[in-house]
Design a protein around this motif. Structure first.
Motif, PDB file in Angstrom:
ATOM      1  N   LEU A  12       0.733  -1.262  -0.119  1.00 26.76           N
ATOM      2  CA  LEU A  12       0.150   0.171   0.056  1.00 26.76           C
ATOM      3  C   LEU A  12       0.782   1.261   0.122  1.00 26.76           C
ATOM      4  N   ASN A  13       1.862   1.096   0.810  1.00 31.11           N
ATOM      5  CA  ASN A  13       2.827   2.504   0.809  1.00 31.11           C
ATOM      6  C   ASN A  13       3.444   2.796  -0.586  1.00 31.11           C
ATOM      7  N   THR A  14       3.715   1.571  -1.574  1.00 28.91           N
ATOM      8  CA  THR A  14       4.215   1.967  -2.815  1.00 28.91           C
ATOM      9  C   THR A  14       3.050   2.282  -3.827  1.00 28.91           C
ATOM     10  N   SER A  15       2.080   2.441  -3.186  1.00 28.27           N
ATOM     11  CA  SER A  15       0.930   2.368  -4.382  1.00 28.27           C
ATOM     12  C   SER A  15       0.179   4.035  -4.056  1.00 28.27           C
ATOM     13  N   GLU A  16      -0.447   4.307  -4.987  1.00 26.56           N
ATOM     14  CA  GLU A  16      -1.131   5.841  -4.539  1.00 26.56           C
ATOM     15  C   GLU A  16      -2.366   5.519  -3.910  1.00 26.56           C
ATOM     16  N   LEU A  17      -3.109   4.429  -3.809  1.00 24.71           N
ATOM     17  CA  LEU A  17      -4.370   4.206  -3.045  1.00 24.71           C
ATOM     18  C   LEU A  17      -4.006   4.294  -1.467  1.00 24.71           C
ATOM     19  N   GLN A  18      -4.963   5.235  -1.158  1.00 24.63           N
ATOM     20  CA  GLN A  18      -5.351   5.354   0.584  1.00 24.63           C
ATOM     21  C   GLN A  18      -5.787   4.213   1.019  1.00 24.63           C
ATOM     22  N   VAL A  19      -5.538   3.843   2.392  1.00 24.08           N
ATOM     23  CA  VAL A  19      -6.252   2.870   3.148  1.00 24.08           C
ATOM     24  C   VAL A  19      -7.637   3.142   3.034  1.00 24.08           C
ATOM     25  N   LYS A  20      -8.426   4.419   3.300  1.00 21.60           N
ATOM     26  CA  LYS A  20      -9.627   4.615   3.358  1.00 21.60           C
ATOM     27  C   LYS A  20     -10.443   4.481   1.890  1.00 21.60           C
ATOM     28  N   VAL A  21      -9.673   4.413   0.792  1.00 24.45           N
ATOM     29  CA  VAL A  21     -10.338   4.350  -0.393  1.00 24.45           C
ATOM     30  C   VAL A  21     -10.393   2.871  -0.680  1.00 24.45           C
ATOM     31  N   ALA A  23     -10.604   0.641   2.006  1.00 15.38           N
ATOM     32  CA  ALA A  23     -11.685   0.100   2.777  1.00 15.38           C
ATOM     33  C   ALA A  23     -13.091   0.500   2.104  1.00 15.38           C
ATOM     34  N   LEU A  24     -13.273   1.433   1.677  1.00 19.81           N
ATOM     35  CA  LEU A  24     -14.540   1.703   0.947  1.00 19.81           C
ATOM     36  C   LEU A  24     -14.897   0.819  -0.125  1.00 19.81           C
ATOM     37  N   TYR A  25     -13.863   0.604  -1.155  1.00 19.56           N
ATOM     38  CA  TYR A  25     -14.174  -0.138  -2.073  1.00 19.56           C
ATOM     39  C   TYR A  25     -14.738  -1.712  -1.501  1.00 19.56           C
ATOM     40  N   LEU A  26     -13.864  -2.180  -0.543  1.00 19.50           N
ATOM     41  CA  LEU A  26     -14.019  -3.479   0.126  1.00 19.50           C
ATOM     42  C   LEU A  26     -15.411  -3.257   1.030  1.00 19.50           C
ATOM     43  N   LYS A  46     -10.067 -14.717   0.419  1.00 19.10           N
ATOM     44  CA  LYS A  46     -10.981 -14.117  -0.414  1.00 19.10           C
ATOM     45  C   LYS A  46     -10.481 -12.577  -0.313  1.00 19.10           C
ATOM     46  N   ARG A  47     -10.438 -12.043   0.676  1.00 17.17           N
ATOM     47  CA  ARG A  47      -9.952 -10.617   0.801  1.00 17.17           C
ATOM     48  C   ARG A  47      -8.667 -10.184   0.682  1.00 17.17           C
ATOM     49  N   LEU A  48      -7.681 -10.806   0.669  1.00 19.46           N
ATOM     50  CA  LEU A  48      -6.337 -11.117   0.352  1.00 19.46           C
ATOM     51  C   LEU A  48      -6.255 -11.034  -1.440  1.00 19.46           C
ATOM     52  N   ASN A  49      -7.150 -11.828  -1.796  1.00 21.17           N
ATOM     53  CA  ASN A  49      -7.120 -11.916  -3.244  1.00 21.17           C
ATOM     54  C   ASN A  49      -7.914 -10.586  -3.846  1.00 21.17           C
ATOM     55  N   GLU A  50      -8.945 -10.085  -3.108  1.00 21.09           N
ATOM     56  CA  GLU A  50      -9.276  -8.546  -3.806  1.00 21.09           C
ATOM     57  C   GLU A  50      -8.416  -7.554  -3.551  1.00 21.09           C
ATOM     58  N   VAL A  51      -7.525  -7.542  -2.388  1.00 19.63           N
ATOM     59  CA  VAL A  51      -6.326  -6.513  -2.304  1.00 19.63           C
ATOM     60  C   VAL A  51      -5.516  -6.799  -3.385  1.00 19.63           C
ATOM     61  N   GLY A  52      -5.103  -7.980  -3.834  1.00 21.00           N
ATOM     62  CA  GLY A  52      -4.089  -8.242  -4.838  1.00 21.00           C
ATOM     63  C   GLY A  52      -4.807  -7.654  -6.067  1.00 21.00           C
ATOM     64  N   VAL A  57      -1.015  -6.754  -7.721  1.00 25.28           N
ATOM     65  CA  VAL A  57       0.111  -7.498  -7.281  1.00 25.28           C
ATOM     66  C   VAL A  57      -0.354  -9.056  -7.056  1.00 25.28           C
ATOM     67  N   ASP A  58       0.441 -10.102  -7.409  1.00 30.03           N
ATOM     68  CA  ASP A  58       0.195 -11.401  -7.052  1.00 30.03           C
ATOM     69  C   ASP A  58      -0.013 -11.448  -5.495  1.00 30.03           C
ATOM     70  N   ASN A  59      -1.061 -12.462  -5.223  1.00 33.51           N
ATOM     71  CA  ASN A  59      -1.337 -12.719  -3.851  1.00 33.51           C
ATOM     72  C   ASN A  59      -0.085 -13.210  -3.201  1.00 33.51           C
ATOM     73  N   THR A  60       0.766 -13.826  -3.717  1.00 37.67           N
ATOM     74  CA  THR A  60       2.034 -14.171  -2.923  1.00 37.67           C
ATOM     75  C   THR A  60       3.091 -12.987  -2.583  1.00 37.67           C
ATOM     76  N   THR A  61       2.902 -12.114  -3.033  1.00 36.65           N
ATOM     77  CA  THR A  61       3.677 -10.659  -2.993  1.00 36.65           C
ATOM     78  C   THR A  61       3.101 -10.009  -1.786  1.00 36.65           C
ATOM     79  N   LEU A  62       1.696 -10.499  -1.220  1.00 26.78           N
ATOM     80  CA  LEU A  62       1.044  -9.554  -0.257  1.00 26.78           C
ATOM     81  C   LEU A  62       1.215 -10.774   0.997  1.00 26.78           C
TER      82      LEU A  62
END
Length: 126
Positions: A12-21, A23-26, A46-52, A57-62
């Protein structure tokens, strides 16, 4: 500090996406994602896959890789399980639930015996 199991915060820190965004999406509370970030709670697969998918990014990266040394624990635990059964310990017992229904549940003594065995085995094989 919690054991690091996931890398969600790092990604998340390397992306432009904010935690609150995210969270809203999920459709979740952002404190849940904060718990994932601090590794005090973990997402379901399931949630890990949605975050990926969102972070692309690949799930294994997470997931944090946790190297382990082979000590024969699985075989030793299986052997202990058979020994406990042979000695007459019941794997399941009947217990009345809150509704007054008789249900079959794991025998807490059996569970505790297996858990104690694993703890002792790990201490011996450090």
């Amino acid at each position: 500090m919690a054991k690091k199991i996931n890398n969600i915060k790092k990604i998340l820190n390397t992306s432009e996406l904010q935690v609150k965004v995210l969270a809203l999406y999920l459709d979740m509370d952002d404190t849940t994602i904060s718990k994932w970030n601090s590794n005090t709670a973990q997402p379901s697969l399931k949630r890990l896959n949605e975050v990926g998918e969102i972070l692309e990014v690949d799930n294994t990266t997470l997931i944090q890789s946790i190297p382990r040394e082979s000590t024969g624990l699985a075989l030793a635990l299986q052997t202990e399980y058979k020994r406990l059964q042979k000695n007459g310990m019941l794997e399941k017992i009947k217990k009345t639930n809150d509704m007054g229904e008789l249900k079959e549940v794991n025998n807490p003594e059996f569970v505790k015996a297996l858990q104690n065995f694993v703890t002792e085995y790990k201490l011996k094989n450090k």
